[in-house]
Design an enzyme around this catalytic site. Structure first.
Site, short mmCIF file in Angstrom:
data_model
loop_
_atom_site.label_atom_id
_atom_site.label_comp_id
_atom_site.label_asym_id
_atom_site.label_seq_id
_atom_site.Cartn_x
_atom_site.Cartn_y
_atom_site.Cartn_z
N GLU A 15 6.78 5.64 -9.33
CA GLU A 15 5.53 5.73 -8.59
C GLU A 15 5.12 7.19 -8.43
OE1 GLU A 15 3.95 4.97 -3.99
OE2 GLU A 15 5.94 4.30 -4.61
N ASP A 36 8.58 4.16 -3.72
CA ASP A 36 8.93 4.57 -2.36
C ASP A 36 9.29 3.35 -1.52
OD1 ASP A 36 8.39 7.15 -3.06
OD2 ASP A 36 6.38 7.18 -2.18
N ASP A 72 8.36 2.18 1.27
CA ASP A 72 7.38 1.95 2.34
C ASP A 72 6.46 0.82 1.87
OD1 ASP A 72 5.76 3.06 0.39
OD2 ASP A 72 5.48 4.97 1.44
N ASP A 80 3.35 0.84 0.79
CA ASP A 80 2.66 1.11 -0.47
C ASP A 80 3.60 0.89 -1.65
OD1 ASP A 80 0.22 1.66 0.62
OD2 ASP A 80 0.51 3.83 0.72
#
Length: 655
Positions: A441, A514, A516, A518
């Site tokens: 990402e 990541d 999180d 997103d």
């Protein structure tokens, strides 16, 4: 025709039971969670076979507090008389002889799901103890247990404590109760998963119209009642199709279907189209899921294409000069369930995932043609077939619009061969089985991963934007997305029906995002793409999710990494007083050394292998998460999705 007697003489013995304990993986696939549930399915399948052949209408599965499980059916009951070849009761034969049972004789069971399996004897062999009660006028009992014989210096598995005992206690009940406790010395975990058991029993209830299946879970606190779930679907496959299409918009309100017997094969199918663009076909043979398809699916799809083309021409919706529509046109947005019951089933592989009986194709193809043409003659279904054909014509137009891309592919300029200069940092190794592709990402994290990697075997593909959610898009829209095109090109194995696992350039494809919301969303988008257009990548075990740490806990030269909040507390205790914590907001915050040692080093990293163990659940989850219902997706991401949780017993995420 006289009623066939079902006695111990009907039990055919193929071979004895000895090697199971030594090499359990040969018989149940693995000693992990899947193998644990396999020994339960063997007993459940026996009960289902009684129901499928008209001898039972109720099954109760109980998960007990002590870790044991039991299955109770109201069928005929395992034969209790003496088998002349073995000199013991039919019950004892079934539970002590591998590949022994009434299913090898066609007079006892017209159809059975357990024939290709290893039987109740393997459940016995891999259990600490197993008890059987048979209700046939009186109650009969027998118990088995496993132990190490010091005198013989040999492990004795599934040994009867005595021969079958007739208690002489009269009973009006019918059937069999099998109660067993998996042996903790065999399995990595002996904890039955409630969701796994529940999903399979619900599936079986759909497949066996009107059969009452109850699941009881007694593993609750003392002050609470056992969890009880009851499944019974009088609509059978029609209810199944409606269930599968929850969250989708059906093209026509009620599913359509047909049931017939041809050449000794009982065939039933139900279908319903939605406004989706992808196909979902679920097939079963004698109640066993066949996610890899086989000759029955081939026949079904061929019959569907021929019948609908004929109906389109007969109705005037397809003109004489127009070419026939293709099967993929008719299957766009289709949810189909095909179930057949047949004798002498030949599955390819011990896992029963693909039907190998070539003789099944023709009767199934003819049954589908006959069924759809019969339905089309009914005025009540006329509008439904018009809707199906018009949707297929729209799909054909989209397919022809993409013909230019196919022409380019023939000229050697296909999407698989687009330039990747500046997009992919490849690896130098030529051995595909050692090579890995990290899909990372963002450019920042991609740059760090490039520096951290082992260049010989690890390639890096940074995503420079969020990939397209393919769930609601047509194929030409999917291929227009640059990130999707880049992924297809990097893997080099094609896409959709043309995807070839043999052409895959990397043995491991690792999604690295990541930890999180997103990052979770990107994972979901990529998983959806791979599920819809490269499913073999998942079923072949090549797709993984990388787990970056959330925290670094350190003091001077002592460093520990934590992958979730629970592990953080453990690491704090290890480091001790005076510790410091660094919270990683993204992969780009890590140094190349940190990213290597926590996430990319094969000796120390945590990877989750993505697999599909529940095709029905996977279909519903993808629809819920990636469809139009935004709230369903938000709830899942906020409450359930925790890709950074390391399971002590499994290293796989199932979709």
């Amino acid at each position: 025709m006289p009623k066939q007697e079902y006695s111990a003489e009907n039990i055919t013995i193929l071979e004895g039971l000895d090697a199971v304990r030594i090499r359990p993986g040969m018989y149940i696939g693995s000693t992990g969670v899947k193998g644990l549930h396999h020994i339960l399915w063997e007993i459940v399948d026996n009960a289902i076979d009684e129901a499928a052949n008209g001898h039972a209408n109720s099954i109760i599965v109980t998960l007990h507090k002590d870790g044991s499980a039991s299955v109770r059916d109201n069928g005929r009951g395992i034969p209790t008389d003496i088998n002349s070849k073995m000199g013991i009761s039919g019950v004892e034969v079934v539970f002590t002889q591998l590949h022994a049972g009434g299913k090898f004789n066609e007079n006892n069971y017209s159809f059975s799901g357990g024939l290709h399996g290893v039987g109740a004897s393997v459940t016995n062999a891999l259990s600490e103890w197993l008890k059987v009660e048979v209700y046939r006028d009186t109650i009969h009992k027998i118990s088995f247990h496993s132990y190490f014989d010091k005198e013989k210096e040999k492990f004795m598995c599934g040994i009867p404590e005595s021969h079958l005992i007739d208690t002489k206690e009269k009973t009006q009940e019918k059937g069999t109760l099998v109660h067993f406790k998996p042996d903790a010395a065999v399995f990595d975990s002996v904890l039955f998963n409630f969701e796994t058991v529940s999903k399979r029993l619900k599936e079986l209830a759909f497949l066996n119209k009107g059969l009452a299946i109850t699941l009881l879970d007694e593993r609750v606190p003392e002050d609470r009642q056992p969890i009880a779930i009851h499944y019974q679907f009088d609509g059978g496959l029609y209810d199944f199709a409606i269930y599968l299409n929850e969250g989708k918009t059906p093209l026509y309100k009620e599913p359509i279907g047909y049931k017939v017997e041809k050449d000794g094969i009982l065939i039933e199918f139900v279908l319903q189209h939605t406004d989706e663009f992808t196909e979902s076909t679920f097939s079963f043979v004698n109640n066993i899921p066949t996610p890899e398809g086989g000759y029955h699916e081939t026949g079904f799809k061929a019959g569907l294409t021929k019948a609908l083309n004929d109906i389109a021409r007969t109705s005037g919706l397809l003109k004489e000069k127009e070419s026939n529509l293709m099967g993929e046109d008719f299957r766009e947005g289709l949810t189909a369930i095909l179930t057949i019951k047949m004798k002498n089933v030949q599955f390819e592989g011990q896992t029963k995932t693909k039907l190998g009986n070539a003789e099944a194709r023709s009767p199934i193809e003819n049954a589908v043609i006959e069924g759809l043409q019969t339905l089309a003659q009914n005025q009540d279904f006329k509008i439904i077939f018009e809707q199906i054909i018009k949707k297929a014509q729209a799909a054909a137009k989209a397919r022809l619009a993409a013909k230019q891309a196919k022409d380019i592919a023939r000229a050697g300029k296909s999407i698989e061969n687009i330039t990747l200069v500046g997009k992919l940092w490849g690896c130098t190794g030529k051995r595909v089985e050692l090579n890995e592709l990290f899909i990372v990402e963002g450019n920042s994290a991609g740059g760090t991963a490039k520096k951290a990697r082992m260049r010989q075997t690890q390639a890096i593909l940074p995503l420079r934007g969020k990939p397209l959610n393919v769930e609601k898009k047509k194929i030409e829209q999917v291929l227009a997305n640059e990130e999707i095109r880049t992924i297809i090109s990097a893997l080099g194995a094609g896409y959709g029906s043309a995807f070839s696992i043999d052409d895959l350039k990397y043995h491991k494809v690792i999604i690295l995002a990541d930890a999180d919301q997103d990052g979770m969303h990107i994972r979901c988008i990529l998983l959806t793409f791979f599920y819809r257009y490269m499913r073999k990548l998942i079923t072949n075990g090549n797709l993984y999710i990388g787990l970056p740490p959330l925290y670094k806990v350190y003091k001077k030269d002592h460093i520990e990494y934590a992958y979730d909040d629970n592990e953080l507390q453990e690491k704090i205790e290890i480091v001790g007083r005076g510790y410091q914590i660094q919270r990683y907001k993204g992969l780009g915050e890590m140094s190349e050394e940190q990213l290597w040692e926590t996430t990319m080093d094969p000796k120390r990293r945590n990877l989750i292998q993505v697999c599909i163990e529940d095709a029905i659940g996977a279909e519903r989850m993808v629809t819920a998460l990636m469809g139009n219902r935004v709230e369903a997706r938000k709830e899942f991401l906020a409450e359930k999705a925790n890709f950074n949780k390391v399971d002590n017993f499994m290293n796989k995420i199932t979709i």
